[in-house]
Design a protein around this motif. Structure first.
Motif, mmCIF file in Angstrom:
data_model
loop_
_atom_site.group_PDB
_atom_site.id
_atom_site.type_symbol
_atom_site.label_atom_id
_atom_site.label_comp_id
_atom_site.label_asym_id
_atom_site.label_seq_id
_atom_site.Cartn_x
_atom_site.Cartn_y
_atom_site.Cartn_z
ATOM 1 N N ARG A 19 0.837 -1.208 0.000
ATOM 2 C CA ARG A 19 0.000 0.000 0.000
ATOM 3 C C ARG A 19 0.870 1.256 0.000
ATOM 4 N N LEU A 20 1.975 1.216 0.737
ATOM 5 C CA LEU A 20 2.866 2.376 0.768
ATOM 6 C C LEU A 20 3.534 2.580 -0.588
ATOM 7 N N ASN A 21 3.974 1.506 -1.214
ATOM 8 C CA ASN A 21 4.608 1.627 -2.528
ATOM 9 C C ASN A 21 3.660 2.229 -3.555
ATOM 10 N N GLN A 22 2.396 1.831 -3.507
ATOM 11 C CA GLN A 22 1.407 2.400 -4.421
ATOM 12 C C GLN A 22 1.243 3.894 -4.173
ATOM 13 N N LEU A 23 1.282 4.266 -2.911
ATOM 14 C CA LEU A 23 1.092 5.667 -2.541
ATOM 15 C C LEU A 23 2.278 6.534 -2.968
ATOM 16 N N LEU A 24 3.469 5.963 -2.902
ATOM 17 C CA LEU A 24 4.675 6.718 -3.228
ATOM 18 C C LEU A 24 4.931 6.806 -4.723
ATOM 19 N N ALA A 25 4.326 5.910 -5.503
ATOM 20 C CA ALA A 25 4.613 5.847 -6.938
ATOM 21 C C ALA A 25 4.281 7.165 -7.619
ATOM 22 N N TRP A 26 5.243 7.654 -8.366
ATOM 23 C CA TRP A 26 5.024 8.866 -9.151
ATOM 24 C C TRP A 26 5.972 8.856 -10.333
ATOM 25 N N GLU A 27 5.430 9.026 -11.518
ATOM 26 C CA GLU A 27 6.246 9.071 -12.726
ATOM 27 C C GLU A 27 6.503 10.519 -13.085
ATOM 28 N N SER A 28 7.725 10.838 -13.467
ATOM 29 C CA SER A 28 8.062 12.208 -13.831
ATOM 30 C C SER A 28 7.602 12.489 -15.251
ATOM 31 N N VAL A 29 8.500 12.934 -16.090
ATOM 32 C CA VAL A 29 8.098 13.303 -17.448
ATOM 33 C C VAL A 29 8.072 12.057 -18.318
ATOM 34 N N ALA A 30 6.871 11.558 -18.619
ATOM 35 C CA ALA A 30 6.776 10.315 -19.379
ATOM 36 C C ALA A 30 5.689 10.384 -20.443
ATOM 37 N N ASP A 31 5.179 11.588 -20.687
ATOM 38 C CA ASP A 31 4.100 11.755 -21.650
ATOM 39 C C ASP A 31 4.698 11.886 -23.053
ATOM 40 N N GLN A 32 4.407 10.915 -23.927
ATOM 41 C CA GLN A 32 5.011 10.907 -25.258
ATOM 42 C C GLN A 32 4.590 12.101 -26.095
ATOM 43 N N GLN A 33 3.330 12.537 -25.933
ATOM 44 C CA GLN A 33 2.863 13.690 -26.696
ATOM 45 C C GLN A 33 3.600 14.954 -26.263
ATOM 46 N N VAL A 34 3.806 15.091 -24.948
ATOM 47 C CA VAL A 34 4.555 16.246 -24.437
ATOM 48 C C VAL A 34 5.983 16.227 -24.980
ATOM 49 N N GLU A 35 6.612 15.059 -24.931
ATOM 50 C CA GLU A 35 7.991 14.959 -25.390
ATOM 51 C C GLU A 35 8.108 15.251 -26.882
ATOM 52 N N ALA A 36 7.129 14.834 -27.661
ATOM 53 C CA ALA A 36 7.156 15.108 -29.102
ATOM 54 C C ALA A 36 7.000 16.602 -29.368
ATOM 55 N N THR A 37 6.091 17.234 -28.636
ATOM 56 C CA THR A 37 5.886 18.678 -28.781
ATOM 57 C C THR A 37 7.145 19.442 -28.406
ATOM 58 N N VAL A 38 7.747 19.039 -27.299
ATOM 59 C CA VAL A 38 8.961 19.702 -26.826
ATOM 60 C C VAL A 38 10.103 19.517 -27.825
ATOM 61 N N ALA A 39 10.245 18.318 -28.371
ATOM 62 C CA ALA A 39 11.311 18.057 -29.342
ATOM 63 C C ALA A 39 11.187 18.983 -30.548
ATOM 64 N N ASP A 40 9.956 19.225 -30.997
ATOM 65 C CA ASP A 40 9.744 20.108 -32.138
ATOM 66 C C ASP A 40 10.114 21.549 -31.784
ATOM 67 N N ILE A 41 9.717 21.984 -30.580
ATOM 68 C CA ILE A 41 10.044 23.348 -30.149
ATOM 69 C C ILE A 41 11.554 23.533 -30.058
ATOM 70 N N LEU A 42 12.227 22.558 -29.471
ATOM 71 C CA LEU A 42 13.673 22.655 -29.328
ATOM 72 C C LEU A 42 14.350 22.760 -30.700
ATOM 73 N N GLN A 43 13.901 21.962 -31.658
ATOM 74 C CA GLN A 43 14.494 21.975 -32.985
ATOM 75 C C GLN A 43 14.251 23.314 -33.683
ATOM 76 N N GLN A 44 13.045 23.840 -33.539
ATOM 77 C CA GLN A 44 12.717 25.123 -34.169
ATOM 78 C C GLN A 44 13.567 26.257 -33.605
ATOM 79 N N VAL A 45 13.720 26.283 -32.284
ATOM 80 C CA VAL A 45 14.529 27.336 -31.666
ATOM 81 C C VAL A 45 15.989 27.158 -32.043
#
Length: 438
Positions: A19-45
Motif C-alpha cells: 500500500r505504501l509503494n502504491q502511494l509513493l509511486a510517481w512518474e516524472s516526465v513520461a508523456d510521449q505527446q509532451v515529449e514530441a511537442t517539446v522536441a519540435d520546439i527545441l528543434q525550431q529554436v
C-alpha cells in the motif's frame, strides 16, 4: 461522522509495504505527446533562434512581440520594480536574501594542492561556471523565493553571468519576482518561458547567450525540455511534486502538525504529505485538525485533493521505526517534531532538508531560514543533494610532475598501458623515464 480527509495506515499491517509503494509511486516526465511537442520546439529554436522563441511565446503566452527587444528587461526595469513594491515586502525579500547569501557563503569550495616527497604537485582547481540560466515560473505561479534560491548561490559561486527567464502570460509580470531578481543580482532577464525558453538558454540565439547550466522549476513542458537538453548543458534536476514527511512523538500541537502537512498539500494536487507517529490518539487528533483547517484555506480544493490522493497518516511502533521508514521514503522535506531531536540526527540517512524540533516549520525553509529550498524529490534524496554553491563550481585536476616523479610514474603507467595494449600511451610515459638500462 464524515469520511476522513486523509487515509490511515499501520506499519504493522501485512499489506503495508504494498500500500505504501502504491502511494509513493510517481512518474516524472513520461508523456510521449509532451515529449514530441517539446522536441519540435527545441528543434525550431535551435534552427530559427529568436524568431521561433517569439512565435511560440506569442502563441502560448498570448503576447504580441515583434522582436527580441520586446522580451528583454533592463537593470533599470528591475530597479523600478524594487522601488514599486511595498516597503514591508522589500524588507522581507532583503532579509531572506541576506540569510540565503550568508548560508551559501559557507558552501564555497577552494582550490587545493599538495607536494609529494619527490617534488610532484597534485591538486584541484575550483572555478565557477561562466553562464547560468535560471527558469522562474510566471503567471499564476509567481515565486520570488525561487529567484533568491537559484540566483544567490550562483552569484556566491562567482558565476560571471546569471540569466533569468520568466514567462509573462498576457504581458503580465510580478513585481515581487522582478524585485527579487534585482536583489539577487541577476544580470540578464528575458520574459519568455516554456520549452522555448529552455531551448534559447541551451542553444543560444542572436539575443540570448548560451548558458552552461539551467536550474529552476517549471511545468511538465519545462521539465521535458530540461531533460532533452541535458548533455548540451547541465541541469539541476527533474523535480517532482513537493513532499513533506513529519515524524512526531505525539506531544506537538495537532494544529501545528496539520498545518505543516497542509503547507505542502496546497502546492498542487500531486503534492504529498505524510505523518508518522507511534501515538494513535495523536494521529486521530491531527486528522480532526486537518478537516478543520482545510476548510479555512483559500487553496482548499487543491490541498483536499492532495491529501485524499497522496496523503497518509501512518502509525509506527517507535520513533526509531519512523526514522527507518523515512530513510526508505527519502523525503524532500523531513520534520522531526520530537523531544531531543538531535539524538536522532545521525540515524537520518536520506532527506533533502531536515527540520529539527517542534518550533521549526518547513515553511521557514521555503523562504528565509537560509538553506536552499531546491531539493531532491521522489526518493532521489537517496543520491542527490540540495541546490548549492557547489552546483555552480567546477573542479579541474592539477598534475605537475617533477623529473623524479615523471620517472617513477612513467614506469608504472607504461606497465599498465602495455597491459591494456596501448603502446603509444606506454611510449609517451617512457619518454620522461630516465634511461638507466645498460
Amino acid at each position: 461522522m464524515n469520511k476522513e480527509c486523509i487515509r490511515r495506515l499501520n506499519a504493522a499491517d501485512t499489506d503495508f509495504d504494498d500500500r505504501l509503494n502504491q502511494l509513493l509511486a510517481w512518474e516524472s516526465v513520461a508523456d510521449q505527446q509532451v515529449e514530441a511537442t517539446v522536441a519540435d520546439i527545441l528543434q525550431q529554436v535551435r534552427t530559427r533562434g529568436d524568431a521561433a522563441v517569439i512565435e511560440y511565446t506569442n502563441r502560448f503566452d498570448r503576447r504580441t512581440m515583434q522582436s527580441a527587444a520586446d522580451f528583454t528587461l533592463s537593470a533599470a526595469d528591475l530597479s523600478a520594480a524594487l522601488e514599486r513594491i511595498p516597503a514591508a515586502e522589500r524588507a522581507a525579500l532583503e532579509a531572506a536574501a541576506a540569510r540565503v547569501r550568508d548560508y551559501h557563503q559557507h558552501q564555497r569550495q577552494e582550490s587545493w594542492q599538495y607536494r609529494e616527497a619527490d617534488g610532484t604537485v597534485l591538486g584541484q582547481q575550483i572555478t565557477p561556471m561562466e553562464r547560468v540560466g535560471i527558469y522562474v515560473p510566471g503567471g499564476k505561479a509567481s515565486y520570488p523565493s525561487s529567484v533568491l534560491m537559484n540566483a544567490i548561490p550562483a552569484k556566491v559561486a562567482g558565476v560571471d553571468t546569471v540569466t533569468m527567464v520568466v514567462p509573462a502570460p498576457d504581458g503580465q509580470l510580478n513585481d515581487l519576482v522582478l524585485a527579487a531578481a534585482a536583489i539577487a543580482g541577476v544580470d540578464q532577464l528575458y520574459t519568455i518561458g516554456g520549452a522555448q525558453a529552455v531551448a534559447a538558454l541551451a542553444y543560444g540565439t542572436a539575443s540570448v547567450a548560451r548558458v552552461d547550466k539551467i536550474v529552476g522549476p517549471g511545468n511538465i513542458f519545462v521539465a521535458a525540455a530540461k531533460r532533452a537538453v541535458f548533455g548540451q548543458v547541465a541541469i539541476d534536476m527533474i523535480a517532482g511534486p513537493s513532499e513533506i514527511l513529519v515524524i512526531c512523538d505525539g506531544d506537538t500541537a495537532p494544529d501545528w502538525i496539520a498545518m505543516d502537512l497542509l503547507s505542502q498539500a496546497e502546492h498542487d494536487q500531486q503534492a504529498q504529505a505524510i505523518l508518522l507517529s507511534p501515538d494513535a490518539g495523536f494521529l486521530n487528533a491531527v486528522s480532526v485538525s486537518l478537516e478543520k483547517l482545510l476548510a479555512e484555506l483559500p487553496r482548499r480544493e487543491i490541498a483536499a485533493q492532495s491529501l485524499a490522493e497522496r496523503g497518509v497518516l501512518i502509525q509506527v511502533g517507535s520513533i526509531e521505526e519512523a526514522i527507518a521508514l523515512s530513510n526508505r521514503i527519502a523525503p524532500e522535506h523531513l520534520e522531526v517534531s520530537v523531544a531531543e531531536p538531535e539524538r536522532y540526527l545521525a540515524q537520518i540517512r536520506h532527506a533533502g532538508a531536515i527540520f529539527l524540533g517542534r518550533h521549526t516549520a518547513e515553511a521557514l525553509g521555503d523562504y528565509c531560514a537560509g538553506p536552499n529550498h531546491v531539493l531532491p524529490t521522489s526518493g532521489t534524496a537517496r543520491f542527490s543533494s540540495p541546490l548549492g554553491v557547489y552546483d555552480f563550481q567546477k573542479r579541474s585536476s592539477i598534475i605537475h610532475c617533477s623529473p623524479a616523479g615523471a620517472d617513477h610514474l612513467g614506469r608504472v603507467a607504461a606497465t599498465l598501458a602495455r597491459g591494456e595494449g596501448l603502446d603509444a600511451h606506454a611510449r609517451s610515459a617512457e619518454y620522461r623515464v630516465v634511461d638507466d638500462q645498460s
